[in-house]
Design an enzyme around this catalytic site. Structure first.
Site, mmCIF file in Angstrom:
data_model
loop_
_atom_site.group_PDB
_atom_site.id
_atom_site.type_symbol
_atom_site.label_atom_id
_atom_site.label_comp_id
_atom_site.label_asym_id
_atom_site.label_seq_id
_atom_site.Cartn_x
_atom_site.Cartn_y
_atom_site.Cartn_z
ATOM 1 N N ILE A 94 0.819 -1.212 0.000
ATOM 2 C CA ILE A 94 0.000 0.000 0.000
ATOM 3 C C ILE A 94 0.851 1.260 0.000
ATOM 4 C CG2 ILE A 94 -1.919 -1.193 1.112
ATOM 5 C CD1 ILE A 94 -1.059 0.129 3.760
ATOM 6 N N CYS A 153 -2.549 -12.300 -0.035
ATOM 7 C CA CYS A 153 -1.366 -11.436 0.095
ATOM 8 C C CYS A 153 -0.923 -11.536 1.543
ATOM 9 C CB CYS A 153 -1.682 -10.016 -0.352
ATOM 10 S SG CYS A 153 -3.098 -9.266 0.475
ATOM 11 N N SER A 154 -0.733 -10.412 2.218
ATOM 12 C CA SER A 154 -0.355 -10.484 3.629
ATOM 13 C C SER A 154 -1.587 -10.647 4.509
ATOM 14 C CB SER A 154 0.431 -9.225 4.029
ATOM 15 O OG SER A 154 1.655 -9.165 3.310
ATOM 16 N N GLY A 167 -4.781 -10.123 3.254
ATOM 17 C CA GLY A 167 -5.888 -10.631 2.451
ATOM 18 C C GLY A 167 -7.022 -9.654 2.271
ATOM 19 N N ARG A 189 -4.470 -6.286 -1.819
ATOM 20 C CA ARG A 189 -4.147 -6.859 -3.124
ATOM 21 C C ARG A 189 -4.993 -8.087 -3.433
ATOM 22 N NH1 ARG A 189 2.178 -6.564 -1.624
ATOM 23 N NH2 ARG A 189 1.184 -6.841 0.414
#
Length: 722
Positions: free
Chosen positions: A222, A307-308, A310, A313
């Site tokens: 981000i 992603c990290s 969720g 992305r």
């Protein structure tokens, strides 16, 4: 992308007051101070988004004929299922995952207890769940957060592996073949995934998930997106038609202009746009989504995206891939369902990304702590403790004070606009609709995009207190019908096209361009307008709509004229029938007159009718004697009779004047009415089988010697032709 500059006169003390007032309005400390809560009741009422989420789940399970309701949510009767999937209410109180929706679609034969165990292996307890499925092919698009494999990447969870396998094995029975291929799409760069292992996160190992393949998309986080948009805004402000400092780009840098032939300045400006990296990031999201859609559509595979956490992305990739796969999401109603499902229900932190206050930030508890996973009931679980340790590190003081604003949703809408440019016939909505959607999302006028998750919006009673963005946009479209700018002129659902199925753009086509309707509308207003072709098409569409209205009016008038002509035709036919009937009656009356004349003559009477309407009747008892004739005009209602005295002979002499309202061409038609002595008082006739009685003749104005008539012998033979 809009930069507003306030100018003040020198030696004034208003600057600080204005700045403080703008700061309070733009970034209030409490969520209750936002305009959506302060403006009062809105006419754009908002139905509960939970109902709309369940309706979308029913559609995905092939039960679109059912309609959800609040009573169904209250009594928990929404837990429907099909052959492979079921809707679970395990998160109805948000105890499983605070940032997931109240209802989840999971494999049918995977129990709720196993889901609780599997959630401990995923960051923020965001375990793998179904986001979209194809009932025809059995392909599944799932989402989750990163697994908590640790620094050495050696942590495993049997329940998590079983859950991921159930996303594939349950659907393998559709074709009776072996387990279908599993793709695990990690949206992060590989190095970032490895770096997350130091904080307890990481990525899966293909050896732990049967017949799987791990793919990294390399999309930045981000913070990179926020900096990219900042550089893009600065570039557009500097090289726009007129920048925020009031200087035109044509006069900047010592008189350099685009047309001045200074290629070095032009190249530098273009490279600056490239240095912003915005289009590169957009292309990365587009490429990743197209890759996912191709795997699901062509290979009928199961794709798990994360992603990290969720929710950034992951949401971009899953929602954009669903848009490519399902044409329903390319309509107004489907696009709303897609945004409410993948962005709002699955907990994209809109308040954090747009810099708005949250419900937890309005109190004493820091917001980051409120987004931790619930560990109260599972403190003894090692995996759960690992999840808590990971989150506590992410909630460090540095993380709480860092800037979490990022244009994630804007970037996704930009990707949608790129697809709309590539496939103009596949979308019901236009680029103007996307621009208005973003403006409404950032305006704080509506409550749909406030807070960070479904749970927080429920705590704030957003759906009851604030207005609904979707109702507002629908009202705008209804005000102008199909000619509204939100409608795509090239979209026609009635005509089958090649875009009715999945959209699978090749890699060579994924070359994004700057979105002019949004990015250039303030810096370059003339160039931000739609292309000349679209403008002309819209004008032609408006003209066509007006012509269609005129055509409808003309058709209605033609129908009215046709109906009037049909009515006149019927009236003419009725008049014709009446005329024929009148002629028949006249013929019958003429025959009757002739019969009466013969009857009267047989009585020794003489009937003389002149052409001017005078009628004279003489009745003599002795044919050799004739009395004087008396003549009377037919227009007078008088009658005279001469009765013989007792000493005279039985000679009868009767003078009768016949009158009528309408004198026909044959004056003899009145004789029956003038002479008939056998008409009774009740309207009957004592004449045997009299034709005049059958015709219902009205005998009026007659005065005669009925006793003299009684002495006559009258038979039916008098009326028969001789």
């Amino acid at each position: 992308m809009r930069i507003i500059v306030f100018g003040f006169r020198p030696r004034t003390k208003q600057r600080r007051n204005v700045y403080d007032a703008l700061s309070r309005c733009m970034k209030p400390a409490r969520i209750w101070d936002l305009y959506a809560f302060q403006c009062g009741p809105s006419k754009y009422s908002n139905t509960d988004p939970k109902v709309r989420l369940l309706n979308e789940y029913f559609r995905l399970l092939g039960k679109g004929s059912l309609h959800a309701s609040m009573s169904m949510i209250e009594d928990g009767s929404f837990t429907l299922s099909n052959e492979f999937w079921r809707i679970t209410k395990i998160n109805s109180s948000y105890t499983l995952c605070q940032t997931y929706p109240f209802a989840l679609v999971v494999p049918k034969h995977f129990s709720d207890e196993e889901m609780l165990q599997a959630s401990t292996f995923r960051a923020r307890c965001r375990l793998p769940v179904v986001s979209w499925c194809n009932p025809g092919t059995g392909a599944v698009l799932a989402r989750s957060s990163q697994p908590l494999v640790g620094l050495m990447m050696n942590m495993r969870s049997n329940t998590d592996e079983k859950l991921v396998a159930a996303l594939c094995s349950n659907l393998a029975g559709v074709r009776g073949s072996s387990r279908r291929k599993l793709y695990i799409a990690d949206a992060r760069p590989r190095k970032n995934a490895l770096a997350n292992g130091a904080m307890g996160g990481g990525s899966e190992s293909s050896s732990n998930y049967f017949q799987s393949e791990i793919v990294f998309f390399g999309i930045d986080n981000i913070h990179a997106m926020r900096e990219s948009l900042t550089r893009l805004r600065e570039y557009l402000d500097t090289h726009g038609e007129k920048s925020s400092d009031g200087m035109s780009s044509f006069l900047r840098h010592g008189g350099w202009t685009w047309g001045g032939g200074n290629l070095s300045s032009m190249s530098a400006s273009v490279s600056t746009l490239g240095d912003s990296g915005w289009l590169i990031h957009v292309q990365s999201v587009l490429a990743g989504s197209a890759w996912i859609a191709a795997r699901v559509a062509l290979e009928k595979a199961t794709v798990l995206v994360h992603c990290s956490d969720g929710w950034d992305r992951t949401t971009q990739l899953v929602s954009l891939a669903s848009l490519l796969l399902d044409p329903y999401y390319r309509t107004f109603v489907g696009f709303q369902a897609l945004v409410e499902k993948d962005w709002l229900a699955f907990g994209h932190p809109f308040s954090d990304r747009s810099g708005m206050p949250t419900i937890s930030g309005s109190g004493n508890m820091p917001y980051e702590l409120s987004r931790q996973s619930s560990t109260g009931s599972f403190s003894s679980s090692p995996m759960r403790q690992s999840s808590g340790a990971f989150i506590s590190q992410a909630s460090s003081p540095h993380a709480q004070t860092s800037n979490n604003c990022s244009p994630i949703f804007l970037q996704w809408v930009d990707c949608v606009s790129q697809l709309l440019r590539m496939y103009p016939f596949a979308f019901e909505f236009s680029s103007a609709f996307l621009v208005d959607l973003l403006d409404c999302m950032l305006s704080c006028r509506f409550g749909n995009f406030l807070c960070n998750c479904e749970k927080e919006r429920q705590q704030c009673a957003v759906s009851e207190v604030c207005g609904c963005l979707w109702a507002y946009l629908a009202d705008l479209r209804a005000s102008e019908g199909g000619s509204h700018v939100h409608y795509n002129l090239f979209y026609d659902p009635t005509i089958p096209t090649k875009h009715d199925g999945a959209l699978l753009p090749p890699a060579a086509a994924l070359a994004p361009t700057l979105w002019p309707q949004f990015h250039l509308r303030w810096a370059c207003p003339k160039e931000s307008q739609a292309g000349e072709l679209e403008v002309r098409c819209r004008k032609m569409a408006i003209q066509l709509s007006e012509m269609q209205k005129d055509k409808e009016i003309a058709e209605r008038k033609a129908q009215e004229v046709t109906a009037a002509m049909e009515s006149l035709k019927l009236e003419l036919q009725n008049e014709k029938q009446l005329s024929i009937s009148a002629r028949n009656v006249a013929k019958s009356a003429s025959k009757e007159c002739e019969a009466i004349k013969r009857a009267i003559q047989s009585l020794g009477c003489k009937v003389q009718v002149s052409s001017n309407g005078y009628c004279t009747v003489d009745i003599d008892g002795d044919p050799m004697k004739k009395s004087n004739q008396k003549s009377h005009p037919a227009s007078r209602r008088t009658s005279h009779r001469s009765l013989p005295s007792a000493s005279e002979e039985n000679d009868l002499s009767l003078s009768i004047t016949v009158t009528a309202d309408d004198v026909p061409s044959n004056p003899l038609s009145h004789i029956c009415e003038a002479l008939c002595p056998l008409r009774t008082r009740d309207g009957g006739c004592r004449w045997p089988d009299a034709g005049c009685a059958h015709l219902g003749s009205q005998f009026i104005g007659m005065k005669a010697n009925f006793e003299a008539f009684d002495q006559l012998s009258i038979y039916d033979g008098y009326f028969k032709p001789e």
